[in-house]
Write a protein that holds these residues in place. Structure first.
Motif, PDB file in Angstrom:
ATOM      1  N   ALA A  30       0.863  -1.186   0.000  1.00 43.14           N
ATOM      2  CA  ALA A  30       0.000   0.000   0.000  1.00 43.14           C
ATOM      3  C   ALA A  30       0.896   1.231   0.000  1.00 43.14           C
ATOM      4  O   ALA A  30       2.122   1.123   0.059  1.00 43.14           O
ATOM      5  N   SER A  31       0.277   2.384  -0.053  1.00 48.35           N
ATOM      6  CA  SER A  31       1.001   3.645   0.164  1.00 48.35           C
ATOM      7  C   SER A  31       0.740   4.104   1.584  1.00 48.35           C
ATOM      8  O   SER A  31      -0.376   3.981   2.087  1.00 48.35           O
ATOM      9  N   TYR A  32       1.772   4.615   2.218  1.00 48.77           N
ATOM     10  CA  TYR A  32       1.680   5.052   3.612  1.00 48.77           C
ATOM     11  C   TYR A  32       1.973   6.547   3.677  1.00 48.77           C
ATOM     12  O   TYR A  32       2.960   7.026   3.134  1.00 48.77           O
ATOM     13  N   ILE A  69      -1.967  18.225   7.611  1.00 47.51           N
ATOM     14  CA  ILE A  69      -1.062  18.529   6.502  1.00 47.51           C
ATOM     15  C   ILE A  69      -0.345  17.247   6.127  1.00 47.51           C
ATOM     16  O   ILE A  69       0.262  16.597   6.969  1.00 47.51           O
ATOM     17  N   TRP A  70      -0.414  16.911   4.856  1.00 43.62           N
ATOM     18  CA  TRP A  70      -0.041  15.584   4.395  1.00 43.62           C
ATOM     19  C   TRP A  70       1.295  15.558   3.663  1.00 43.62           C
ATOM     20  O   TRP A  70       1.649  16.514   2.971  1.00 43.62           O
ATOM     21  N   GLY A  71       1.991  14.452   3.781  1.00 43.30           N
ATOM     22  CA  GLY A  71       3.161  14.196   2.958  1.00 43.30           C
ATOM     23  C   GLY A  71       2.754  13.527   1.663  1.00 43.30           C
ATOM     24  O   GLY A  71       1.583  13.265   1.413  1.00 43.30           O
ATOM     25  N   ALA A  72       3.758  13.236   0.840  1.00 42.13           N
ATOM     26  CA  ALA A  72       3.508  12.652  -0.476  1.00 42.13           C
ATOM     27  C   ALA A  72       3.428  11.139  -0.434  1.00 42.13           C
ATOM     28  O   ALA A  72       3.068  10.508  -1.427  1.00 42.13           O
ATOM     29  N   GLY A  73       3.800  10.532   0.682  1.00 41.66           N
ATOM     30  CA  GLY A  73       3.616   9.099   0.839  1.00 41.66           C
ATOM     31  C   GLY A  73       4.806   8.255   0.438  1.00 41.66           C
ATOM     32  O   GLY A  73       5.672   8.676  -0.331  1.00 41.66           O
TER      33      GLY A  73
END
Lengths: 112, 115
Positions: free
Chosen positions: A85-87, A101-105
């Motif tokens: 998966a992507s984390y 606020i999100w990172g790019a994974g």
């Protein structure tokens, strides 16, 4: 804007090995969360660590937080094919606990 | 307990056409988020609702995007007219008032392809 930066961008390991992903952020946080996203699906909350915590466990997951370095790591032990998966890491900042606020994974592939 | 529901799951349209996405959050969740996620990237917030009020829409391209949550429950996000660059996955998430730490629950998303 994206605050978190995950490292590595992609990771491929054999089933049974441990997987470690890192996240760095820029501003002071209230908490940091890790989410998983299977291909074509929405994000699922995995674990949350508060700014005054240094380590947290949940099943095969271990999260650490170093606020002095503004970084976190997610360790998945004894990886399984289903962990593919992507984390993403996401931070809730001190001045807004309603916005993440999100990172790019990190894209994790577990090879059987 | 039902999760966040979104429809449609997939949408293919030609540029300049309108498109609408629908989201029904988890029952009782007063905070609703719309995100856009481009391939290989994390979600980017478009708009956040507290009940029926849009309290953060600073990232919403208001010339072509609009959203509503009239009764503070389900919500619709519209794009008119769509552009090629709007191709992305549009995610809806909700949060409970009782959540102290902003854990968000996501729907499966709507994958939009603009041709």
């Amino acid at each position: 804007s994206q605050q978190g930066e995950e490292d590595p961008q992609a990771l491929s390991i054999q089933e049974g090995e441990n997987a470690t992903m890192n996240c760095s952020y820029k501003t002071s946080i209230n908490n940091l969360q890790w989410y998983r996203q299977n291909s074509g699906r929405g994000l699922v909350h995995l674990i949350l660590i508060r700014s005054n915590e240094r380590e947290k466990h949940s099943g095969r997951l271990r999260v650490t937080l170093d606020t002095s370095k503004k970084s976190s790591s997610l360790l998945i032990t004894a990886s399984r094919a289903a962990d593919t998966a992507s984390y993403f890491c996401a931070t809730a900042t001190m001045d807004s606990n309603y916005q993440l606020i999100w990172g790019a994974g990190t894209k994790l592939i577990i090879k059987p | 307990e039902a999760g966040v529901v979104q429809s449609p799951r997939y949408k293919i349209i030609e540029k300049k056409q309108p498109v609408a996405f629908w989201c029904n959050p988890i029952s009782g969740h007063n905070t609703l988020y719309w995100y856009r996620q481009n391939l290989g990237q994390g979600p980017e917030l478009l708009i956040r609702y507290e009940n029926e009020e849009a309290v953060d829409d600073s990232q919403l391209p208001k010339d072509r995007f609009s959203a509503e949550r009239l009764k503070g429950v389900d919500s619709t996000l519209k794009i008119q007219p769509a552009e090629l660059g709007d191709s992305a996955v549009y995610l809806c998430a909700s949060r409970s008032r009782e959540s102290s730490y902003n854990e968000q629950f996501f729907g499966p998303g709507t994958r939009l392809t603009v041709l």
